[in-house]
Scaffold this motif. Structure first.
Motif, PDB file in Angstrom:
ATOM      1  N   ASN A   1      15.857 -26.759 -23.042  1.00 17.69           N
ATOM      2  CA  ASN A   1      15.192 -25.711 -22.256  1.00 17.69           C
ATOM      3  C   ASN A   1      16.077 -24.488 -22.070  1.00 17.69           C
ATOM      4  O   ASN A   1      15.604 -23.351 -22.153  1.00 17.69           O
ATOM      5  CB  ASN A   1      14.794 -26.245 -20.881  1.00 17.69           C
ATOM      6  CG  ASN A   1      13.489 -27.037 -20.924  1.00 17.69           C
ATOM      7  OD1 ASN A   1      12.740 -26.958 -21.891  1.00 17.69           O
ATOM      8  ND2 ASN A   1      13.234 -27.793 -19.881  1.00 17.69           N
ATOM      9  N   THR A   2      17.348 -24.723 -21.797  1.00 16.30           N
ATOM     10  CA  THR A   2      18.252 -23.601 -21.549  1.00 16.30           C
ATOM     11  C   THR A   2      18.451 -22.769 -22.816  1.00 16.30           C
ATOM     12  O   THR A   2      18.604 -21.547 -22.739  1.00 16.30           O
ATOM     13  CB  THR A   2      19.602 -24.112 -21.009  1.00 16.30           C
ATOM     14  OG1 THR A   2      19.347 -24.950 -19.865  1.00 16.30           O
ATOM     15  CG2 THR A   2      20.489 -22.971 -20.583  1.00 16.30           C
TER      16      THR A   2
ATOM     17  N   VAL B   1      16.550 -15.772 -25.859  1.00 12.02           N
ATOM     18  CA  VAL B   1      15.942 -14.503 -25.424  1.00 12.02           C
ATOM     19  C   VAL B   1      17.021 -13.485 -25.070  1.00 12.02           C
ATOM     20  O   VAL B   1      16.967 -12.325 -25.478  1.00 12.02           O
ATOM     21  CB  VAL B   1      15.002 -14.731 -24.210  1.00 12.02           C
ATOM     22  CG1 VAL B   1      14.604 -13.410 -23.576  1.00 12.02           C
ATOM     23  CG2 VAL B   1      13.767 -15.512 -24.647  1.00 12.02           C
TER      24      VAL B   1
ATOM     25  N   LYS C   1      16.358 -21.800 -24.855  1.00  9.73           N
ATOM     26  CA  LYS C   1      15.345 -20.741 -24.970  1.00  9.73           C
ATOM     27  C   LYS C   1      15.783 -19.476 -24.241  1.00  9.73           C
ATOM     28  O   LYS C   1      15.645 -18.371 -24.749  1.00  9.73           O
ATOM     29  CB  LYS C   1      14.010 -21.241 -24.425  1.00  9.73           C
ATOM     30  CG  LYS C   1      13.392 -22.300 -25.318  1.00  9.73           C
ATOM     31  CD  LYS C   1      12.121 -22.881 -24.729  1.00  9.73           C
ATOM     32  CE  LYS C   1      11.778 -24.160 -25.499  1.00  9.73           C
ATOM     33  NZ  LYS C   1      10.800 -25.000 -24.791  1.00  9.73           N
ATOM     34  N   ALA C   2      16.321 -19.651 -23.040  1.00  2.00           N
ATOM     35  CA  ALA C   2      16.806 -18.477 -22.295  1.00  2.00           C
ATOM     36  C   ALA C   2      17.963 -17.812 -23.035  1.00  2.00           C
ATOM     37  O   ALA C   2      18.023 -16.588 -23.133  1.00  2.00           O
ATOM     38  CB  ALA C   2      17.242 -18.882 -20.888  1.00  2.00           C
TER      39      ALA C   2
END
Lengths: 500, 500
Positions: B40-41, B47, B43-44
């Protein structure tokens, strides 16, 4: 997938990413960052906050939200509708504020906690009063921009934290709580020396406390493959997403239960965040439903579970193993009485379970007076002190232990406090309901908390913020918030404990 | 201020802010983040990396850099010129690569370290070979895009890490080192049992080791108001800016010196970053000058200072206080001999000071063969093993302790290794120069490291990346890199230590 929704997702990805970065900076600042770092790091935080704002508020997002909330709404599924609704609400709130005023307000709010902290240190409300006055004026102005006909300012602020909870609803709730708890507290206070908890104030090695903290957190269901526990000045919970949840504690060498119950409390917050569905974790509805619901979970773990005798049946012997010198002469019953002892405090964060809501009622009544125009800022300390005397029977000797104790107002958080009390009441209501569905006490005695956590996950946690407080309660129990359960719970518990 | 430069500053602010966020994510991932968080991290991080790229590479920045490097260059001051030059270099590098290829390469590089790690675990170079081949092809292609007439690919890669250091320059340097060190090492190895350091492999409590680590780090000048020390699998240094510098260590219960010297080493890196001037810390030249210079500082602290007898005169009694059971029978002289003992290893990161450069020479020679077209990927393990036998007299029994030991190639870092050896050589050269200017040994015996750190700050640290390796050396000592000092230093030291 709807084309416009797909476009919206690109913005969502940015928004969530920037928010994760900001969360990480904040976590790091509270737990680790060196003291000289803040000024330079603040610049990065400022830039990323700006990018976050730009990703949220811009013409394309406005257009997309407009179409997705009107003509195209029927094309969306449950989660998508909730996401769009949530973003539209944020958008409408932000959009009405002129950018120059928003910036000026943010500058004020950036320095206000510093002014508050200094005033508190000097025990001088006067030093903070002009800043508080300014913040209140902005709050009134900003709420005014989005006020609909006949709406009251404080109702708008309350709705920000707890959708649908107006003064009317809260007055009913708080009056019922107050009417029962003030006399109950007086009776308990008269017998306050019945319980001896001197065992709690011996010397307890901090490293051992930390090891026990990790054990108890894991025991109640906090999953360390998805979370961490660290130390900070004040305990808190934060998260990047459902697989990165972080809690903190503060360890006192001369107070054993402080860290134990703050860890169980924060674990409750943390488990909630861990259980939010994978499908929504990286979206605007990927957090808890509301402050009140969040607090209901932390208090459920802390009070309903953590302060019950059944909970400690399998766990207390373990605690004695950690601290045999201090606890081997203390029986389970003595310990359970001790952790439930009512000890009046002037400080909200140190309040016991019985008097906690009275601290909140005082703040609610004062905020209401402020925004209804019934109190001037300069008169607030006197009003505060008078209410403490009336409801709790104790009076602050200075502003630091009185009106200056909480940081919230300096951050512009008006309408936030009621959620703390709602959380306690919701926890009691859920516990009442759960006991009808599950043999909770048996599970606790067996040391098996899994069915309890699963129950909360299925009815509350997994939904994140796709449902608001009332929707969650109604869907779960076919009943909205009802103060009776909370009042009965406290009355029964303290009547037995103090043999009233 | 020049108008275009002012505009550029807005981009710089963004670039630096995104980079800080990315650094913090990386630090957190290495030291704290829960194991399930990464997907999940990521993805940040993706970005924010994208936003970082967009802030660096865009038409307005291109235009601004063009004007600021040509007609308007004379209007800039020293730091501004360095910043513009630095950004122009990065821009020109990035710009030549077609975006689709850049994306494909980044995807490859994102998964390559995972493939490498698995191949290493399975001790099978074959599993990694196809990926390595692909990476090499991209490296050749990308360097080819920016090749000027007659330039060699490997020279381009070397220049990325160490401006101005070509194969021609490095061949001279490495041949000189090799010619002296290979026979010296053989003589030392013949007498390897002269020094007994069994004291180092007793049991040392990890918590006490950590407390000593904090002491020694602070002792050599690491300022804990601007930095932190944490644990991680492999020691490293990172920083957000000059007032937030972070180092890590790894503690082994059965090896005392491992953490001590890695902490002194990382403190050297950290002190460098802390001493970079406030005026440039939040700019693209706000880091160290080059890998080689950075490594020269860490090795200066670790080897020139930390392995000298003078250093331990005031400190060793302190260490004995921490571990009296294990060390009270060990004299200062025994300890100083022990920490300087030559112990051959197949693993670069475990190499002693004497053989370290030979590990680097092997990698340099192999990389050169790869990019000059003199070696096929499939033949690399055999070449590797043969060179280890020839230079160090030892041979890997499998690929994990041979060609698969380092992560660098899987990250696309070709041309990076030579900087490690340059760092050692520069450290020796600086020490030679410093001794002529300062009574270093006296200071060390007195436990006063301030003048030493100040000297490094004034000549190297404060300039950040406004000067390159040769400029720093020339301005400081009126001499460019000279291998003699390094060779003499090692020859003198080991001749005495092993009574050759």
């Amino acid at each position: 997938m709807n084309k416009n929704y797909e476009k919206l997702c690109e913005y969502i990805e940015k928004i969530i990413s920037f928010r994760q970065a900001l969360t990480l900076f904040e976590w790091d600042n509270e737990t680790l960052a060196p003291e000289a770092a803040s000024e330079n790091t603040a610049k990065a935080i400022g830039v990323i906050s700006g990018e976050y704002f730009k990703a949220m508020i811009n013409d394309e997002v406005k257009e997309l939200l407009l179409e997705l909330t009107s003509t195209e709404n029927s094309e969306l599924d449950f989660n998508q509708k909730a996401i769009v609704k949530n973003m539209k609400k944020s958008y409408d709130q932000m959009e009405t504020i002129p950018p120059a005023e928003y910036r000026a307000y943010n500058e004020l709010i950036a320095k206000a906690p510093g002014i508050w902290a200094k005033a508190k240190q000097n025990k001088s409300f006067e030093e903070f009063a002009p800043t508080l006055e300014e913040i209140i004026e902005y709050q009134k102005k900003f709420a005014g921009y989005r006020r609909k006909d006949g709406q009251k300012i404080y109702d708008i602020l309350l709705d920000d934290y707890e959708e649908g909870f107006s003064m009317e609803k809260l007055d009913t709730f708080f009056n019922e709580v107050k009417a029962s708890l003030v006399p109950l507290l007086q009776k308990v206070t008269a017998k306050k020396d019945l319980i001896d908890k001197s065992y709690n104030y011996q010397n307890f090695d901090k490293d051992r406390q930390m090891v026990f903290a990790k054990f108890i957190s894991s025991y109640v269901g906090f999953d360390f493959t998805k979370g961490v526990l660290a130390e900070s000045a004040h305990p808190f919970t934060t998260n990047l997403h459902n697989k990165d949840v972080r809690i903190t504690t503060h360890l006192y060498p001369d107070n054993l239960e402080s860290s134990i119950f703050s860890v169980i409390h924060e674990s409750g917050h943390g488990i909630y965040e861990m259980n939010i569905d994978d499908a929504i974790t990286l979206t605007p509805v990927g957090g808890g439903s509301s402050m009140g619901i969040h607090e209901s979970q932390s208090r459920f773990f802390e009070n309903m579970l953590g302060r019950s005798k059944a909970f400690w049946v399998p766990v207390y012997p373990k605690l004695v193993e950690y601290f045999p010198e201090q606890l081997s002469d203390i029986s389970l019953d003595q310990f359970v009485a001790g952790i439930n002892k009512s000890e009046l405090s002037l400080i909200r964060t140190e309040a016991d379970e019985l008097s906690y809501s009275l601290h909140i009622i005082i703040r609610y009544e004062i905020e209401k007076m402020i925004f209804e125009g019934n109190a001037k800022v300069k008169d607030l300390p006197a009003i505060w002190n008078q209410k403490y005397k009336e409801y709790l029977g104790i009076e602050p000797s200075n502003d630091a232990e009185g009106i200056l104790q909480d940081i919230h107002w300096s951050c512009g958080n008006f309408g936030y406090f009621p959620s703390y009390a709602l959380g306690s009441a919701i926890a009691a209501q859920i516990y009442h309901y759960m006991e009808k569905k599950l043999p909770v006490e048996e599970y606790l005695k067996e040391g098996n908390l899994i069915p309890v956590v699963e129950f909360l996950k299925e009815h509350i946690h997994k939904y994140g913020a796709t449902k608001n407080t009332s929707e969650l309660l109604q869907d779960m129990m076919q009943e909205d918030l009802n103060a009776n359960y909370y009042v009965s719970y406290l009355t029964d518990k303290y009547t037995k404990l103090y043999q009233l």
